[in-house]
Design a protein around this motif. Structure first.
Motif, short mmCIF file in Angstrom:
data_model
loop_
_atom_site.label_atom_id
_atom_site.label_comp_id
_atom_site.label_asym_id
_atom_site.label_seq_id
_atom_site.Cartn_x
_atom_site.Cartn_y
_atom_site.Cartn_z
N CYS A 22 -34.02 38.51 -50.75
CA CYS A 22 -35.46 38.64 -50.42
C CYS A 22 -35.99 39.99 -50.87
CB CYS A 22 -35.86 38.14 -48.84
SG CYS A 22 -37.77 38.51 -48.62
N ALA A 23 -36.68 40.04 -51.86
CA ALA A 23 -37.21 41.53 -52.38
C ALA A 23 -38.59 41.74 -51.83
CB ALA A 23 -37.08 41.72 -53.62
N ILE A 51 -34.08 39.67 -38.68
CA ILE A 51 -33.45 41.04 -38.64
C ILE A 51 -34.68 41.63 -38.33
CG2 ILE A 51 -33.56 41.31 -40.96
CD1 ILE A 51 -30.85 43.09 -40.44
N GLY A 52 -34.50 42.48 -37.08
CA GLY A 52 -35.59 43.47 -36.50
C GLY A 52 -35.68 44.75 -37.53
N SER A 53 -36.53 45.77 -37.61
CA SER A 53 -36.50 46.73 -38.12
C SER A 53 -35.40 47.81 -37.76
CB SER A 53 -37.90 47.71 -37.71
OG SER A 53 -38.16 47.79 -36.46
N ASP A 72 -31.27 46.29 -46.49
CA ASP A 72 -31.11 47.42 -47.46
C ASP A 72 -32.64 47.99 -47.51
OD1 ASP A 72 -30.93 49.62 -49.16
OD2 ASP A 72 -29.28 48.51 -50.18
N ASN A 73 -33.02 48.94 -46.70
CA ASN A 73 -34.40 49.62 -46.57
C ASN A 73 -34.50 50.43 -47.86
OD1 ASN A 73 -35.06 48.27 -44.27
ND2 ASN A 73 -34.51 50.11 -42.96
N VAL A 78 -34.11 42.14 -48.21
CA VAL A 78 -33.20 41.51 -47.03
C VAL A 78 -32.27 40.69 -47.48
CG1 VAL A 78 -33.19 40.03 -45.01
CG2 VAL A 78 -34.54 41.93 -45.25
N TYR A 79 -30.83 40.33 -47.31
CA TYR A 79 -29.86 39.34 -47.81
C TYR A 79 -29.79 38.37 -46.76
CZ TYR A 79 -29.35 43.13 -50.96
OH TYR A 79 -29.67 44.05 -51.92
N LEU A 80 -29.20 37.11 -47.24
CA LEU A 80 -28.75 36.31 -46.13
C LEU A 80 -27.29 35.81 -46.97
CD1 LEU A 80 -29.24 34.57 -43.75
CD2 LEU A 80 -29.97 32.88 -45.05
N GLN A 81 -26.28 36.21 -46.53
CA GLN A 81 -24.89 35.68 -46.75
C GLN A 81 -24.71 34.49 -46.06
OE1 GLN A 81 -22.74 37.16 -49.02
NE2 GLN A 81 -21.57 35.24 -48.83
#
Length: 111
Positions: A22-23, A51-53, A72-73, A78-81
């Motif tokens: 998710c970009a 996922i929080g900050s 990965d800020n 955000v990734y979902l494996q």
């Protein structure tokens, strides 16, 4: 203005794995919580993981131990494996941040 773009959905056999991305655009990503949701055919949309900050996470009971959310800020992503996928994981997966939604990515798990 925040925009979200999901990718990584595919057709996979049961037991397989996928990683969704998710970009996000915008400068507020690093201070925002992000959630992954899914909507299966004929079902209501449900929260899969969040996922929080600070990096804190929570998961739906149905995916605990199989899915991992991370961020990965530096890449505003955000990734979902997703491991050990099951046919019941078949759905359109969306990410959301600050009430903004992406267009979704289709995950299909064949038995």
């Amino acid at each position: 203005q925040v925009q979200l773009v999901e990718s990584g959905g595919d057709l996979v056999q049961a037991g397989g794995s996928l990683r969704l991305s998710c970009a996000a655009s915008g400068s507020i990503f690093s201070i925002s919580a992000v959630g992954w949701y899914r909507r299966a055919p004929g079902k209501e949309r449900e929260l899969v993981a969040r996922i929080g900050s600070s990096g804190s996470t929570n998961y739906a009971d149905s995916v605990k131990g199989r899915f991992t959310i991370s961020r990965d800020n530096a890449k505003n992503t955000v990734y979902l494996q997703m491991n050990s996928l099951k046919p019941e994981d078949t759905a359109v997966y969306f990410c959301s941040m600050r009430n903004v939604w992406g267009q979704g990515t289709q995950v299909t798990v064949s038995s």
